[in-house]
Scaffold this active site. Structure first.
Site, PDB file in Angstrom:
ATOM      1  N   CYS A  99       0.898  -1.157   0.000  1.00 48.80           N
ATOM      2  CA  CYS A  99       0.000   0.000   0.000  1.00 48.80           C
ATOM      3  C   CYS A  99       0.934   1.204   0.000  1.00 48.80           C
ATOM      4  O   CYS A  99       1.991   1.131  -0.639  1.00 48.80           O
ATOM      5  CB  CYS A  99      -0.967  -0.037   1.188  1.00 48.80           C
ATOM      6  SG  CYS A  99      -0.210  -0.266   2.815  1.00 48.80           S
ATOM      7  N   LEU A 100       0.588   2.270   0.646  1.00 46.32           N
ATOM      8  CA  LEU A 100       1.474   3.424   0.648  1.00 46.32           C
ATOM      9  C   LEU A 100       2.665   3.217   1.586  1.00 46.32           C
ATOM     10  O   LEU A 100       3.815   3.356   1.181  1.00 46.32           O
ATOM     11  CB  LEU A 100       0.695   4.685   1.034  1.00 46.32           C
ATOM     12  CG  LEU A 100       1.421   6.002   0.783  1.00 46.32           C
ATOM     13  CD1 LEU A 100       1.771   6.166  -0.684  1.00 46.32           C
ATOM     14  CD2 LEU A 100       0.578   7.172   1.257  1.00 46.32           C
TER      15      LEU A 100
END
Length: 164
Positions: free
Chosen positions: A105-106
């Protein structure tokens, strides 16, 4: 030591956007599949995904659009992600070798961690807390948000019920 991605179990990596944007890092680890858990444009990843994995094949990629918010409907998307992870780690028709997958994800903390935990619960028939312990042993900052954790507990119940 590389802090952008960590191998959780054989061939299963958990990482952040910086790992996903680095084709040489992915190739160094022989990554064949990338699972992105993030909402929005893949513009940040286009150069990486256009690059090819070692052996000349493009990275296989799946994006599941979720925000890192406790009320996001994670549970509705877990099966799709878990099946993609499992297909990556299983030998395919053209090779007897399993692939390797980066789930990101981030920051590699909540969303992607949740999918890795869900996969371990399903594959190893263990509890969410046991799976999270395995993940955190390798990636200390991995921690699903409270809403995701509750949904993972429901996932665990469903997995257990399906094996009874």
């Amino acid at each position: 030591m590389n802090e952008t991605m960590h191998e959780i179990t054989s061939g299963l990596y958990l990482g952040d956007i910086f790992a996903a944007r680095n084709p040489s890092l992915l190739n160094d680890h022989q990554i064949t599949h990338v699972l992105t858990i993030a909402r929005g444009s893949l513009g940040l990843l286009s150069n990486t995904l256009d690059a090819t994995a070692d052996g000349g094949k493009a990275f296989k990629h799946l994006q599941i659009e979720l925000d890192d918010l406790p009320d996001e409907k994670l549970l509705e998307r877990l099966e799709e992600g878990v099946q993609f992870i499992d297909s990556a780690l299983s030998p395919s028709g053209d090779t007897t070798e399993p692939g390797k997958i980066l789930v990101h994800c981030l920051q590699g903390m909540s969303r992607s961690c949740s999918f890795v935990v869900a996969y371990l619960v399903w594959k190893k028939n263990i509890s969410v807390s046991q799976a999270l312990e395995i993940v955190q042993e390798k990636r200390k900052k991995a921690r699903p948000n409270a809403g995701f954790y509750r949904q993972l507990q429901e996932w665990e119940r469903r997995c257990r019920d399906s094996t009874d």
